[in-house]
Write a protein that holds these residues in place. Structure first.
Motif, PDB file in Angstrom:
ATOM      1  N   TYR A  60       0.880  -1.165   0.000  1.00 28.93           N
ATOM      2  CA  TYR A  60       0.000   0.000   0.000  1.00 28.93           C
ATOM      3  C   TYR A  60       0.918   1.215   0.000  1.00 28.93           C
ATOM      4  O   TYR A  60       1.657   1.444   0.961  1.00 28.93           O
ATOM      5  N   LEU A  61       0.880   1.995  -1.077  1.00 34.24           N
ATOM      6  CA  LEU A  61       1.914   2.994  -1.324  1.00 34.24           C
ATOM      7  C   LEU A  61       1.330   4.381  -1.558  1.00 34.24           C
ATOM      8  O   LEU A  61       0.538   4.591  -2.488  1.00 34.24           O
ATOM      9  N   ASP A  62       1.732   5.323  -0.704  1.00 34.90           N
ATOM     10  CA  ASP A  62       1.379   6.724  -0.913  1.00 34.90           C
ATOM     11  C   ASP A  62       2.182   7.248  -2.098  1.00 34.90           C
ATOM     12  O   ASP A  62       3.259   6.725  -2.412  1.00 34.90           O
ATOM     13  N   PHE A  93      -2.004   1.981  -4.810  1.00 35.26           N
ATOM     14  CA  PHE A  93      -1.688   3.353  -4.418  1.00 35.26           C
ATOM     15  C   PHE A  93      -2.800   3.905  -3.527  1.00 35.26           C
ATOM     16  O   PHE A  93      -3.987   3.674  -3.775  1.00 35.26           O
ATOM     17  N   VAL A  94      -2.387   4.623  -2.495  1.00 33.35           N
ATOM     18  CA  VAL A  94      -3.333   5.280  -1.585  1.00 33.35           C
ATOM     19  C   VAL A  94      -2.912   6.741  -1.493  1.00 33.35           C
ATOM     20  O   VAL A  94      -1.834   7.058  -0.987  1.00 33.35           O
ATOM     21  N   THR A  95      -3.739   7.645  -2.018  1.00 34.01           N
ATOM     22  CA  THR A  95      -3.336   9.042  -2.118  1.00 34.01           C
ATOM     23  C   THR A  95      -4.545   9.968  -1.981  1.00 34.01           C
ATOM     24  O   THR A  95      -5.690   9.536  -2.169  1.00 34.01           O
ATOM     25  N   ALA A 106      -0.609   5.874 -12.625  1.00 34.78           N
ATOM     26  CA  ALA A 106      -0.571   4.698 -11.751  1.00 34.78           C
ATOM     27  C   ALA A 106      -0.933   3.432 -12.518  1.00 34.78           C
ATOM     28  O   ALA A 106      -0.266   2.395 -12.393  1.00 34.78           O
ATOM     29  N   PHE A 107      -1.974   3.500 -13.322  1.00 35.06           N
ATOM     30  CA  PHE A 107      -2.393   2.314 -14.056  1.00 35.06           C
ATOM     31  C   PHE A 107      -1.490   2.031 -15.253  1.00 35.06           C
ATOM     32  O   PHE A 107      -1.422   0.901 -15.733  1.00 35.06           O
ATOM     33  N   ASP A 147      -4.546  -1.204  -7.948  1.00 34.90           N
ATOM     34  CA  ASP A 147      -5.699  -0.351  -7.677  1.00 34.90           C
ATOM     35  C   ASP A 147      -5.212   1.024  -7.226  1.00 34.90           C
ATOM     36  O   ASP A 147      -4.018   1.236  -7.005  1.00 34.90           O
ATOM     37  N   TYR A 148      -6.157   1.945  -7.095  1.00 32.16           N
ATOM     38  CA  TYR A 148      -5.857   3.347  -6.781  1.00 32.16           C
ATOM     39  C   TYR A 148      -6.942   3.833  -5.826  1.00 32.16           C
ATOM     40  O   TYR A 148      -8.097   4.003  -6.223  1.00 32.16           O
TER      41      TYR A 148
END
Length: 258
Positions: free
Chosen positions: A53-55, A80-82, A91-92, A98-99
């Motif tokens: 899980y990546l900011d 991604f978590v933003t 991102a994709f 996922d985003y």
């Protein structure tokens, strides 16, 4: 088996929220938490998690910098978590799983986690199949056996089944997959028809069409058509077309040179 995950975010509160949701899921082992990109690169390289899980926007290296620093062969699945939606396309483009937008909705988070479960299960099956082939090859080499393929692992309904090659009637191309037919049953195998032909050639399979391999031992008769083509009839009554471009296959089936 639990999924191994790493949480990367420069906000402790954000990390705590993701941690709580993952703990509630019950099948995720959090192997590390990181507050910046440098820590993340080291942690991912050392722990080799299946899921991160990546900011994106962090001090120093961004989430994209983290992905760029990892070898492609060792890059885990990334969600991604933003707080910003403007990075979604990029991102994709790098195949993010996922985003998620902050604040994270629990229902949306669980849907994303379900997608991760499916992706990781598929990767594990693929790894199992690769280990099977490696082990089989090593055993044959050690015993001095030839490289004739006698069993094929195929994934079905979350399991890996072993199909005995002599029982296969025919093999059909299906894009980047092949469909392996045994009587009324069939299974998909992630392999091109050319790769399947190379693997099965010494096991009595011949290519009778650009998209079809047939097991010689399962052929019952040949019915001539026009312009040098034939219908190949198998023991179970299945009819397949033998293209005139595959004259060598016809010679193999007839057991003589034309």
């Amino acid at each position: 088996m639990n999924m191994r995950a790493i949480i990367v975010d420069d906000e402790e509160l954000a990390r705590r929220g993701i941690r709580a949701l993952l703990n509630r899921a019950g099948d995720v082992e959090i192997v590390s938490e990181c507050g910046n990109g440098e820590e993340a690169i080291k942690a991912i390289s050392a722990a080799e998690p299946e899921l991160v899980y990546l900011d994106i926007q962090m001090q120093g290296k961004t989430g994209f910098d983290v992905i760029a620093a990892l070898p492609k062969t060792k890059c885990p699945h990334v969600i991604f978590v933003t707080a910003f939606d403007r990075f979604a396309v990029r991102a994709f483009e790098i195949h993010a799983l996922d985003y998620l937008l902050k604040p994270v909705n629990e229902e949306r988070f669980n849907a994303s986690l379900a997608r991760a479960r499916a992706a990781i299960a598929g990767a594990r099956d693929g790894s199992m199949i690769r280990r099977f082939w490696q082990m089989t090859t090593e055993l044959r080499t050690a015993s001095g056996q030839s490289s004739v393929t006698d069993r094929i692992p195929v994934k079905t309904h979350g399991r890996v089944m072993i199909v005995n090659v002599p029982e296969i009637d025919w093999v059909e191309a299906d894009g980047d997959y092949v469909s392996v037919h045994v009587g009324a049953k069939s299974w998909l195998l992630r392999e091109t028809i050319a790769a399947a032909e190379a693997r099965l050639a010494l096991s009595g399979f011949v290519r009778i069409h650009r998209s079809t391999l047939v097991n010689i031992c399962r052929v019952r008769e040949l019915q001539p058509l026009s312009k040098g083509e034939f219908t190949v009839v198998l023991r179970d009554g299945t009819e397949l077309k033998l293209s005139r471009n595959y004259r060598f296959a016809l010679e193999r089936l007839l057991g003589k040179t034309l």
